[in-house]
Design an enzyme around this catalytic site. Sequence first.
Site, short mmCIF file in Angstrom:
data_model
loop_
_atom_site.label_atom_id
_atom_site.label_comp_id
_atom_site.label_asym_id
_atom_site.label_seq_id
_atom_site.Cartn_x
_atom_site.Cartn_y
_atom_site.Cartn_z
N LYS A 143 -9.42 2.71 -2.11
CA LYS A 143 -9.75 2.24 -0.77
C LYS A 143 -11.04 2.89 -0.28
O LYS A 143 -11.18 4.12 -0.30
CB LYS A 143 -8.58 2.56 0.17
CG LYS A 143 -8.69 2.00 1.57
CD LYS A 143 -7.40 2.35 2.33
CE LYS A 143 -7.37 1.80 3.74
NZ LYS A 143 -6.10 2.16 4.41
N GLU A 163 0.82 -1.22 0.00
CA GLU A 163 0.00 0.00 0.00
C GLU A 163 0.85 1.27 0.00
O GLU A 163 1.94 1.31 0.59
CB GLU A 163 -0.91 0.00 1.24
CG GLU A 163 -1.84 1.19 1.34
CD GLU A 163 -2.62 1.24 2.66
OE1 GLU A 163 -3.62 1.97 2.71
OE2 GLU A 163 -2.21 0.55 3.63
N CYS A 194 -5.82 -2.81 2.89
CA CYS A 194 -5.49 -2.65 4.31
C CYS A 194 -6.72 -2.69 5.21
O CYS A 194 -7.33 -3.75 5.38
CB CYS A 194 -4.68 -1.37 4.49
SG CYS A 194 -3.72 -1.29 6.03
#
Length: 263
Positions: free
Chosen positions: A113, A43, A147
């Site tokens: 995200k 990430e 994540c």
Amino acid sequence: MNKRLTLIQLDVHVKDVEYNYNRVTELLHESLSHNPDIIVLPETWNTGFYPSTELINYADANGERTLSLLSTFAREHEVNIVGGSVAVTIDNKVYNTSYTFNRSGTLVGEYSKMHGFSPAKEEIYFAGGTKTTHFELDGIPCSTVICYDIRFPELVRMAALPHTELLFVPAQWPTMRLRHWQVLNEVRAIENQLFLCAVNGCGAIGRVQSTGHSAVYDPWGTNLLEMDTNEGIATVDIDFAVVADIRNKINIFKDRRPELYHL
């Protein structure tokens, strides 16, 4: 069908964009000695995980530098690349975005995200994505979350439902929650009956230590690979016949009753 996954666990330098792009380029070339089918990055490897008003000064404008680098590399070396994620600016907003390229260098997957990590005020400094991504690499149905997203089983199930067999989870996950990283990734692989490839950063992100421990789990929850806390490259071969085997024996997708689920 067997495929070789090569994981690049990177010690990202916060705000040192030139170093990070140069280091990723070096490690991409090094990874070719592993004869990978799919290369996977962590990430926010261009800037570090750095929720701040300064971030807009370091993010990749419209993703252009990242798109050029990864597309060219994938095409020239005929390899699939899951580009982890990078901080990008679009219309004066910063997104945490993953780009995926097939062997011809074509962009086949793009995902921003969805869930900002509120303890770090990520939702203030990053705009959130609004849709899942689904793509194929060498004919394998794949998806990506990033994540903190892995803590939201509703999202992961949405990513899994269109027959996804391989889920990618680029991250910058801290050492203080290492056990959560291991358990959540294992459980998401089990409950969605897919392979899960979780690639984390390592090294210090400000005062926080990214824990490394990039890993691959099979649909039974077996840990096929787990790295240590150091920067490096690791490779594992996976057999996608395992997906059909478990789904034939315990078909959770057939047995679901979504008409009863009111979330």
